[in-house]
Scaffold this motif. Structure first.
Motif, PDB file in Angstrom:
ATOM      1  N   SER A  57       0.820  -1.205   0.000  1.00  0.00           N
ATOM      2  CA  SER A  57       0.000   0.000   0.000  1.00  0.00           C
ATOM      3  C   SER A  57       0.856   1.257   0.000  1.00  0.00           C
ATOM      4  O   SER A  57       2.042   1.222   0.352  1.00  0.00           O
ATOM      5  N   ASN A  58       0.238   2.352  -0.390  1.00  0.00           N
ATOM      6  CA  ASN A  58       0.884   3.657  -0.286  1.00  0.00           C
ATOM      7  C   ASN A  58      -0.168   4.683   0.083  1.00  0.00           C
ATOM      8  O   ASN A  58      -1.367   4.471  -0.153  1.00  0.00           O
ATOM      9  N   TYR A  59       0.280   5.792   0.662  1.00  0.00           N
ATOM     10  CA  TYR A  59      -0.630   6.778   1.231  1.00  0.00           C
ATOM     11  C   TYR A  59      -0.212   8.195   0.858  1.00  0.00           C
ATOM     12  O   TYR A  59       0.971   8.497   0.708  1.00  0.00           O
ATOM     13  N   ALA A  60      -1.191   9.055   0.784  1.00  0.00           N
ATOM     14  CA  ALA A  60      -0.909  10.475   0.687  1.00  0.00           C
ATOM     15  C   ALA A  60      -0.305  10.927   2.012  1.00  0.00           C
ATOM     16  O   ALA A  60      -0.649  10.403   3.081  1.00  0.00           O
ATOM     17  N   ASP A  61       0.594  11.902   1.947  1.00  0.00           N
ATOM     18  CA  ASP A  61       1.255  12.372   3.164  1.00  0.00           C
ATOM     19  C   ASP A  61       0.251  12.864   4.208  1.00  0.00           C
ATOM     20  O   ASP A  61       0.476  12.718   5.402  1.00  0.00           O
ATOM     21  N   SER A  62      -0.844  13.419   3.737  1.00  0.00           N
ATOM     22  CA  SER A  62      -1.827  14.011   4.649  1.00  0.00           C
ATOM     23  C   SER A  62      -2.538  12.978   5.524  1.00  0.00           C
ATOM     24  O   SER A  62      -3.135  13.346   6.534  1.00  0.00           O
ATOM     25  N   VAL A  63      -2.479  11.705   5.142  1.00  0.00           N
ATOM     26  CA  VAL A  63      -3.202  10.681   5.911  1.00  0.00           C
ATOM     27  C   VAL A  63      -2.283   9.614   6.490  1.00  0.00           C
ATOM     28  O   VAL A  63      -2.744   8.735   7.222  1.00  0.00           O
ATOM     29  N   LYS A  64      -1.005   9.692   6.190  1.00  0.00           N
ATOM     30  CA  LYS A  64      -0.064   8.687   6.700  1.00  0.00           C
ATOM     31  C   LYS A  64      -0.097   8.625   8.220  1.00  0.00           C
ATOM     32  O   LYS A  64      -0.092   9.659   8.885  1.00  0.00           O
ATOM     33  N   GLY A  65      -0.138   7.415   8.736  1.00  0.00           N
ATOM     34  CA  GLY A  65      -0.174   7.226  10.174  1.00  0.00           C
ATOM     35  C   GLY A  65      -1.552   7.312  10.778  1.00  0.00           C
ATOM     36  O   GLY A  65      -1.732   6.988  11.965  1.00  0.00           O
ATOM     37  N   ARG A  66      -2.532   7.764   9.999  1.00  0.00           N
ATOM     38  CA  ARG A  66      -3.907   7.881  10.505  1.00  0.00           C
ATOM     39  C   ARG A  66      -4.864   6.941   9.783  1.00  0.00           C
ATOM     40  O   ARG A  66      -5.809   6.442  10.392  1.00  0.00           O
ATOM     41  N   PHE A  67      -4.640   6.746   8.503  1.00  0.00           N
ATOM     42  CA  PHE A  67      -5.533   5.912   7.693  1.00  0.00           C
ATOM     43  C   PHE A  67      -4.831   4.593   7.360  1.00  0.00           C
ATOM     44  O   PHE A  67      -3.609   4.548   7.173  1.00  0.00           O
ATOM     45  N   THR A  68      -5.633   3.539   7.240  1.00  0.00           N
ATOM     46  CA  THR A  68      -5.109   2.230   6.855  1.00  0.00           C
ATOM     47  C   THR A  68      -6.031   1.600   5.823  1.00  0.00           C
ATOM     48  O   THR A  68      -7.227   1.463   6.070  1.00  0.00           O
ATOM     49  N   ILE A  69      -5.450   1.226   4.699  1.00  0.00           N
ATOM     50  CA  ILE A  69      -6.212   0.544   3.660  1.00  0.00           C
ATOM     51  C   ILE A  69      -6.001  -0.957   3.792  1.00  0.00           C
ATOM     52  O   ILE A  69      -4.910  -1.423   4.175  1.00  0.00           O
ATOM     53  N   SER A  70      -7.033  -1.716   3.500  1.00  0.00           N
ATOM     54  CA  SER A  70      -6.924  -3.176   3.530  1.00  0.00           C
ATOM     55  C   SER A  70      -7.916  -3.765   2.539  1.00  0.00           C
ATOM     56  O   SER A  70      -8.766  -3.045   1.998  1.00  0.00           O
ATOM     57  N   ARG A  71      -7.793  -5.054   2.308  1.00  0.00           N
ATOM     58  CA  ARG A  71      -8.713  -5.718   1.394  1.00  0.00           C
ATOM     59  C   ARG A  71      -8.938  -7.147   1.855  1.00  0.00           C
ATOM     60  O   ARG A  71      -8.053  -7.773   2.442  1.00  0.00           O
TER      61      ARG A  71
END
Length: 118
Positions: A57-71
């Motif tokens: 996965s990869n994240y926008a800097d604005s959400v790193k550490g706060r959001f988690t994607i999964s499937r």
């Protein structure tokens, strides 16, 4: 017919959490990368996070550490866990999928509204 249906949006206070879901049908979900995007009023749609078929996965800097994607490929469903929400996270959130060999997202959901109050 391919369909992506988001759910889980709502109104939450700053600092709170929400979990968005993206239910996919009409395709082999495990063969597609999945992404989450958002669009706030008066702003352009922006990338939030994405997950590949391998789970990377990869994240926008604005959400790193706060959001988690999964499937969960067995359920044909993707998720976005959002913690420590901020008012600036307020937006319409969309999920989308793309074939691995492509950069462009092929299919999009209708969106689910997330509103964070201060």
């Amino acid at each position: 017919q391919v369909q992506l249906v988001e759910s889980g949006g709502g109104l939450v206070q700053a600092g709170g959490s929400l979990r968005l879901s993206c239910a996919a049908s009409g395709l082999t979900f495990s063969s597609y990368a999945m992404g989450w995007f958002r669009q706030a009023p008066g702003k352009e749609r922006e990338f939030v996070t994405a997950i590949g078929i391998s789970g990377r996965s990869n994240y926008a800097d604005s959400v790193k550490g706060r959001f988690t994607i999964s499937r969960d490929n067995a359920k044909n469903t993707g998720y976005l866990q959002m913690n420590s929400l901020k008012p600036e996270d307020t937006a319409l959130y969309y999920c989308a999928v793309r074939r691995v060999a492509q950069l462009k997202y092929d299919y999009w959901g209708q969106g689910t509204q997330v509103t964070v109050s201060s």
